[in-house]
Design an enzyme around this catalytic site. Structure first.
Site, PDB file in Angstrom:
ATOM      1  N   GLU A  13       0.855  -1.189   0.000  1.00  0.00           N
ATOM      2  CA  GLU A  13       0.000   0.000   0.000  1.00  0.00           C
ATOM      3  C   GLU A  13       0.887   1.234   0.000  1.00  0.00           C
ATOM      4  O   GLU A  13       1.751   1.396   0.861  1.00  0.00           O
ATOM      5  CB  GLU A  13      -0.936   0.014   1.206  1.00  0.00           C
ATOM      6  CG  GLU A  13      -1.896   1.196   1.158  1.00  0.00           C
ATOM      7  CD  GLU A  13      -2.811   1.300   2.370  1.00  0.00           C
ATOM      8  OE1 GLU A  13      -3.797   2.053   2.284  1.00  0.00           O
ATOM      9  OE2 GLU A  13      -2.541   0.650   3.397  1.00  0.00           O
ATOM     10  N   ASP A  58      -2.783  12.319  -2.642  1.00  0.00           N
ATOM     11  CA  ASP A  58      -2.880  13.766  -2.841  1.00  0.00           C
ATOM     12  C   ASP A  58      -3.173  14.046  -4.314  1.00  0.00           C
ATOM     13  O   ASP A  58      -2.435  13.602  -5.190  1.00  0.00           O
ATOM     14  CB  ASP A  58      -1.560  14.420  -2.432  1.00  0.00           C
ATOM     15  CG  ASP A  58      -1.669  15.932  -2.304  1.00  0.00           C
ATOM     16  OD1 ASP A  58      -2.436  16.547  -3.073  1.00  0.00           O
ATOM     17  OD2 ASP A  58      -0.978  16.503  -1.438  1.00  0.00           O
ATOM     18  N   LYS A 117      -2.948  21.593  -8.993  1.00  0.00           N
ATOM     19  CA  LYS A 117      -2.334  22.569  -9.887  1.00  0.00           C
ATOM     20  C   LYS A 117      -1.557  21.850 -10.995  1.00  0.00           C
ATOM     21  O   LYS A 117      -0.807  20.910 -10.719  1.00  0.00           O
ATOM     22  CB  LYS A 117      -1.413  23.499  -9.106  1.00  0.00           C
ATOM     23  CG  LYS A 117      -2.156  24.374  -8.110  1.00  0.00           C
ATOM     24  CD  LYS A 117      -1.206  25.308  -7.370  1.00  0.00           C
ATOM     25  CE  LYS A 117      -1.971  26.171  -6.380  1.00  0.00           C
ATOM     26  NZ  LYS A 117      -1.069  27.086  -5.636  1.00  0.00           N
ATOM     27  N   ASP A 162     -11.559  10.111  -4.396  1.00  0.00           N
ATOM     28  CA  ASP A 162     -12.803  10.881  -4.445  1.00  0.00           C
ATOM     29  C   ASP A 162     -12.718  11.995  -5.485  1.00  0.00           C
ATOM     30  O   ASP A 162     -13.723  12.636  -5.793  1.00  0.00           O
ATOM     31  CB  ASP A 162     -13.075  11.523  -3.082  1.00  0.00           C
ATOM     32  CG  ASP A 162     -12.006  12.548  -2.739  1.00  0.00           C
ATOM     33  OD1 ASP A 162     -10.830  12.142  -2.591  1.00  0.00           O
ATOM     34  OD2 ASP A 162     -12.311  13.751  -2.640  1.00  0.00           O
ATOM     35  N   GLU A 203     -10.028   5.610   5.983  1.00  0.00           N
ATOM     36  CA  GLU A 203     -10.490   6.747   6.786  1.00  0.00           C
ATOM     37  C   GLU A 203     -10.987   7.871   5.878  1.00  0.00           C
ATOM     38  O   GLU A 203     -12.045   8.463   6.119  1.00  0.00           O
ATOM     39  CB  GLU A 203      -9.359   7.261   7.680  1.00  0.00           C
ATOM     40  CG  GLU A 203      -8.736   6.198   8.573  1.00  0.00           C
ATOM     41  CD  GLU A 203      -7.331   5.815   8.120  1.00  0.00           C
ATOM     42  OE1 GLU A 203      -6.590   6.645   7.560  1.00  0.00           O
ATOM     43  OE2 GLU A 203      -6.966   4.646   8.319  1.00  0.00           O
ATOM     44  N   GLU A 258     -11.983   7.625   2.807  1.00  0.00           N
ATOM     45  CA  GLU A 258     -13.152   7.188   2.047  1.00  0.00           C
ATOM     46  C   GLU A 258     -14.432   7.462   2.824  1.00  0.00           C
ATOM     47  O   GLU A 258     -15.411   7.986   2.272  1.00  0.00           O
ATOM     48  CB  GLU A 258     -13.034   5.701   1.721  1.00  0.00           C
ATOM     49  CG  GLU A 258     -14.120   5.164   0.817  1.00  0.00           C
ATOM     50  CD  GLU A 258     -13.824   3.770   0.322  1.00  0.00           C
ATOM     51  OE1 GLU A 258     -14.718   3.159  -0.294  1.00  0.00           O
ATOM     52  OE2 GLU A 258     -12.691   3.282   0.534  1.00  0.00           O
TER      53      GLU A 258
END
Length: 216
Positions: A48, A122, A126, A158, A196, A198
């Site tokens: 992961e 992340d 930009k 997301d 978390e 999610e």
């Protein structure tokens, strides 16, 4: 999000030294990760990228006791929280490492990894920062090197812009993409493990995007 540095974190991590690597990892680990788990070197190795507080990797390891799991995370304070969860659940198939993913090709031999998980990384919104995205083609080149032929990348986010960008990057590498969904929770499969972030983003009304990428 910037993590507040807490005193004595590294000292506390030493209490978990049997399954947490804190010092800088180098090429000495190449080809030897499975040996850190058991004598059964045939067990698959799942990694992961950005393991966070450890909710996802510990649940995944509980469900799959016959597989090896390695969580990589830069922030020592976060690794400490994940380590406590691993210890509480007495998981022998999890290892954690404080590590910068930008150097991932330096610590695995070719084809050593069976699967990568990238959860809610992340988005670097930009345009000048796109190269920092964990699904940017330069990262995909590194993943292709360390994954076995037919290895997988499981990706969730997301952020729809990041997801669309990632699909384009996968296509540029000619990777096969399966199980694409732009709203995972609309018909959530029972095998899905929520992270978390999610839960947080879903509660805020954001749809969860997910896909599985086959690397050849």
């Amino acid at each position: 999000m910037r993590i507040r540095k807490k005193p004595h974190t590294e000292e506390k991590l030493q209490n978990f030294s049997d399954f947490v690597s804190v010092s800088e990892i180098g090429e000495e680990k190449k080809g030897g990760w499975r040996k850190l788990f058991s004598d059964d070197l045939s067990r698959e190795l799942f990694v992961e990228l950005g393991t966070g507080k450890g909710d996802f990797i510990t649940q995944l390891a509980e469900r799959n006791p016959d597989k090896n799991f390695l969580g990589l995370e830069m922030e020592k304070e976060v690794v400490l929280k994940a380590a406590r969860k691993v210890q509480e659940k007495n998981l022998s198939n999890v290892r954690l490492a404080v590590f910068d993913i930008n150097k991932i090709s330096e610590i695995f031999s070719d084809g050593e990894v069976d699967r990568l998980y990238i959860n809610f990384c992340d988005p670097w919104p930009k345009k000048r920062h796109f190269k920092r995205r964990l699904t940017y083609i330069n990262f995909l080149d590194m993943y292709q090197k360390i994954l076995k032929s037919g290895g997988e990348i499981h990706f969730k986010t997301d952020n729809r812009n990041l997801f669309d960008f990632s699909l384009e990057q996968f296509a540029e590498k000619n990777f096969e993409v399966r199980d694409v969904t732009f709203d995972l929770h609309a018909n959530e499969p029972p095998e899905n493990i929520r992270t978390e972030y999610e839960n947080k983003f879903s509660a805020q009304g954001f749809k969860i995007n997910r896909c599985v990428v086959i690397v050849k």
